[in-house]
Motif scaffolding. Structure first.
Motif: not given
Length: 119
Positions: A87-96
């Protein structure tokens, strides 16, 4: 003037890879990886048959504009980490997109959001 990031008529998807994992919130994501560190990006989808949503990989037409954005490397360096149990750190498309000051994709009425805490 465009208020939202729109799908181009022609696009390539050379950066990022579809990654299958066992995360509690999703099972597929788009993974950007460099030097053993990675950052997962997810996008919410709607199934009209079951009227449910799920988080999956981002659209292919979004992978390259994100990666090629001048601020992507700094964002990646600040958020990416080595994978722990796949598992890797995750962001949503909107956050990025907001962090890179890109125009966001149009928001759908069925979308939910994560707060600013890590996913």
């Amino acid at each position: 003037m465009r208020y939202h990031f729109e799908k181009p008529p022609i696009y390539l998807s050379m950066y990022g890879q579809r990654y299958i994992c066992d995360h509690p919130a999703y099972d597929r994501c788009t993974l950007y990886e460099h030097d053993g560190r990675g950052l997962a990006v997810i996008q919410q989808r709607f199934d009209p048959v079951t009227k449910s949503t799920c988080w999956t990989e981002i659209d292919d037409w979004l992978t390259d504009p994100l990666y090629l954005h001048p601020g992507f490397r700094a964002f990646f360096d600040s958020r990416a980490a080595e994978g722990a149990d796949g598992l890797y750190p995750t962001v949503t498309i909107r956050q990025i997109m907001w962090a890179l000051k890109m125009k966001p994709i149009p928001k759908q009425p069925w979308e939910t959001v994560f707060d600013h805490s890590p996913i």
